[in-house]
Write a protein that holds these residues in place. Structure first.
Motif, short mmCIF file in Angstrom:
data_model
loop_
_atom_site.label_atom_id
_atom_site.label_comp_id
_atom_site.label_asym_id
_atom_site.label_seq_id
_atom_site.Cartn_x
_atom_site.Cartn_y
_atom_site.Cartn_z
N VAL A 163 60.54 46.54 37.35
CA VAL A 163 60.73 45.17 37.78
C VAL A 163 59.36 44.52 37.85
CG1 VAL A 163 61.55 43.65 39.61
CG2 VAL A 163 62.78 45.78 39.13
N ASP A 164 59.18 43.42 37.11
CA ASP A 164 57.95 42.64 37.18
C ASP A 164 58.25 41.35 37.92
OD1 ASP A 164 56.37 44.43 35.84
OD2 ASP A 164 56.59 43.44 33.89
N LEU B 89 53.30 37.46 29.06
CA LEU B 89 54.26 38.36 29.69
C LEU B 89 55.19 38.98 28.66
CD1 LEU B 89 55.24 36.39 32.92
CD2 LEU B 89 53.95 38.52 32.79
N VAL B 90 55.68 38.19 27.71
CA VAL B 90 56.56 38.71 26.67
C VAL B 90 55.80 39.69 25.78
CG1 VAL B 90 57.88 38.07 24.61
CG2 VAL B 90 58.10 36.72 26.70
N ALA B 91 54.58 39.34 25.41
CA ALA B 91 53.78 40.23 24.56
C ALA B 91 53.45 41.52 25.27
CB ALA B 91 52.49 39.52 24.13
N MET C 26 59.58 31.91 41.82
CA MET C 26 59.31 33.28 41.44
C MET C 26 60.11 33.66 40.19
SD MET C 26 59.45 36.47 44.03
CE MET C 26 58.47 35.59 45.21
N HIS C 27 59.47 34.37 39.28
CA HIS C 27 60.13 34.83 38.05
C HIS C 27 60.22 36.35 38.12
CE1 HIS C 27 61.30 34.93 33.89
NE2 HIS C 27 60.35 35.81 33.66
N ILE C 28 61.44 36.88 38.02
CA ILE C 28 61.66 38.32 38.10
C ILE C 28 62.21 38.81 36.77
CG2 ILE C 28 62.93 40.17 39.25
CD1 ILE C 28 63.02 38.32 41.74
N THR C 29 61.58 39.85 36.22
CA THR C 29 62.03 40.44 34.97
C THR C 29 62.34 41.91 35.22
OG1 THR C 29 60.51 38.99 33.77
CG2 THR C 29 61.40 40.88 32.56
N LYS C 30 63.54 42.32 34.82
CA LYS C 30 63.94 43.73 34.92
C LYS C 30 64.06 44.27 33.50
CE LYS C 30 66.64 43.04 39.09
NZ LYS C 30 67.95 43.12 39.72
#
Length: 176
Positions: free
Chosen positions: A92-93, A14-16, A114-118
């Motif tokens: 938003v992922d 996800l980071v990559a 749940m993991h939310i990334t903005k």
């Protein structure tokens, strides 16, 4: 237990994926790209770009560096005019990692939830325009997560990375 061991790999992915630049290109297939030797920036088009002057200078500096590395010379009477355009949007992922061990209704064991990334996704367009014909010859488009942390050095590196990955696709490899 296997899922717990895989979690670091999933997070690394996800980071990559957020740090990579997705690049696409388009070009005029009838153009002989080997004839282009000199370039200049298309001031009228660049003046219209709606970003800070600092970011604009960072992008232009990175583009100039890549053009010079490709063997081009900056000129007052160029073969190519370089124009840029940018746009950005909020993304938003959501990663749903509902892992439950045990049995219902108590759900024994860990619940990762749940993991939310903005983040802000930016798109940079680099247009190479035939200066004689005044027609677009090549366009490179890069999209990816932007650095909004406020760290100027990381922002400059991200811009250089965007431009380098886009210009890596020039000249196009024309398949016959």
């Amino acid at each position: 237990m296997k899922a717990i061991k895989l979690l670091p790999l999933v997070l690394l992915f996800l980071v990559a994926s957020c740090s990579s630049v997705r690049v696409t290109t388009d070009y005029d297939t009838t153009t002989d790209f080997s004839k282009y030797k000199t370039f200049a920036f298309y001031k009228k088009g660049i003046d219209k770009v709606d970003i800070s002057d600092l970011d604009k200078r960072r992008i232009l500096k990175a583009v100039e560096s890549e053009m010079l590395a490709l063997g081009f010379t900056k000129s007052e009477n160029p073969d190519l005019l370089v124009n840029i355009f940018t746009k950005s949007r909020q993304k938003v992922d959501i990663y749903n990692n509902n892992m439950y061990f045990g049995w219902h209704p108590w759900y024994y064991g860990p619940n990762f939830g749940m993991h939310i990334t903005k983040y802000t996704e930016g798109t940079l367009f680099i247009d190479l325009i035939d200066a004689t014909k005044k027609e677009l010859a090549w366009q490179g488009i890069g999209s990816g997560a932007l650095n909004t942390s406020g760290n100027v050095i990381k922002k400059e590196e991200r811009i250089k990375n965007f431009v380098a990955q886009i210009m890596e696709k020039y000249p196009p490899q024309i398949k016959k």
